[in-house]
Design a protein around this motif. Sequence first.
Motif, mmCIF file in Angstrom:
data_model
loop_
_atom_site.group_PDB
_atom_site.id
_atom_site.type_symbol
_atom_site.label_atom_id
_atom_site.label_comp_id
_atom_site.label_asym_id
_atom_site.label_seq_id
_atom_site.Cartn_x
_atom_site.Cartn_y
_atom_site.Cartn_z
ATOM 1 N N SER A 266 0.836 -1.183 0.000
ATOM 2 C CA SER A 266 0.000 0.000 0.000
ATOM 3 C C SER A 266 0.886 1.254 0.000
ATOM 4 O O SER A 266 2.020 1.208 0.503
ATOM 5 C CB SER A 266 -0.935 0.005 1.216
ATOM 6 O OG SER A 266 -0.187 0.003 2.410
ATOM 7 N N PRO A 267 0.382 2.354 -0.548
ATOM 8 C CA PRO A 267 1.176 3.581 -0.578
ATOM 9 C C PRO A 267 1.320 4.163 0.838
ATOM 10 O O PRO A 267 0.443 3.975 1.677
ATOM 11 C CB PRO A 267 0.378 4.509 -1.482
ATOM 12 C CG PRO A 267 -1.008 3.991 -1.435
ATOM 13 C CD PRO A 267 -0.918 2.512 -1.184
ATOM 14 N N HIS B 104 1.320 7.587 2.589
ATOM 15 C CA HIS B 104 0.913 8.964 2.288
ATOM 16 C C HIS B 104 1.613 9.948 3.208
ATOM 17 O O HIS B 104 1.788 9.676 4.397
ATOM 18 C CB HIS B 104 -0.608 9.119 2.447
ATOM 19 C CG HIS B 104 -1.379 8.216 1.535
ATOM 20 N ND1 HIS B 104 -1.442 8.408 0.182
ATOM 21 C CD2 HIS B 104 -2.084 7.090 1.787
ATOM 22 C CE1 HIS B 104 -2.172 7.461 -0.367
ATOM 23 N NE2 HIS B 104 -2.579 6.641 0.585
ATOM 24 N N ALA B 105 2.012 11.098 2.661
ATOM 25 C CA ALA B 105 2.617 12.158 3.472
ATOM 26 C C ALA B 105 1.555 12.742 4.400
ATOM 27 O O ALA B 105 0.380 12.830 4.049
ATOM 28 C CB ALA B 105 3.178 13.244 2.571
ATOM 29 N N ARG B 106 1.977 13.123 5.570
ATOM 30 C CA ARG B 106 1.007 13.687 6.530
ATOM 31 C C ARG B 106 0.928 15.173 6.431
ATOM 32 O O ARG B 106 1.733 15.884 6.099
ATOM 33 C CB ARG B 106 1.428 13.310 7.940
ATOM 34 C CG ARG B 106 1.343 11.836 8.135
ATOM 35 C CD ARG B 106 1.775 11.464 9.508
ATOM 36 N NE ARG B 106 1.868 10.012 9.532
ATOM 37 C CZ ARG B 106 1.853 9.305 10.601
ATOM 38 N NH1 ARG B 106 1.765 9.867 11.756
ATOM 39 N NH2 ARG B 106 1.951 8.005 10.553
#
Length: 71
Positions: free
Chosen positions: A66-67, A69-71
């Motif tokens: 799964s990718p 993601h940046a927060r």
Amino acid sequence: MADRGIAVEAQALSAGVETLAPSAARVAVVLRSTQTADGEQIKQVVVPVRITLVKQDGHWLVAGMSPIHAR
């Protein structure tokens, strides 16, 4: 995509173990993904992904990806 002459290749740039157990693991991997069409590069991106692994018959197998993601 193959029927349209498009190919995708991925190369691991870096990786790190997040969790490790006797029969399961989770690693974070930074991939460089390159798409080509008819031998010409059309797109290149760097993608961070999380890969879940399971150990089966002494071999580590990918159970999921799964990718990240940046927060």
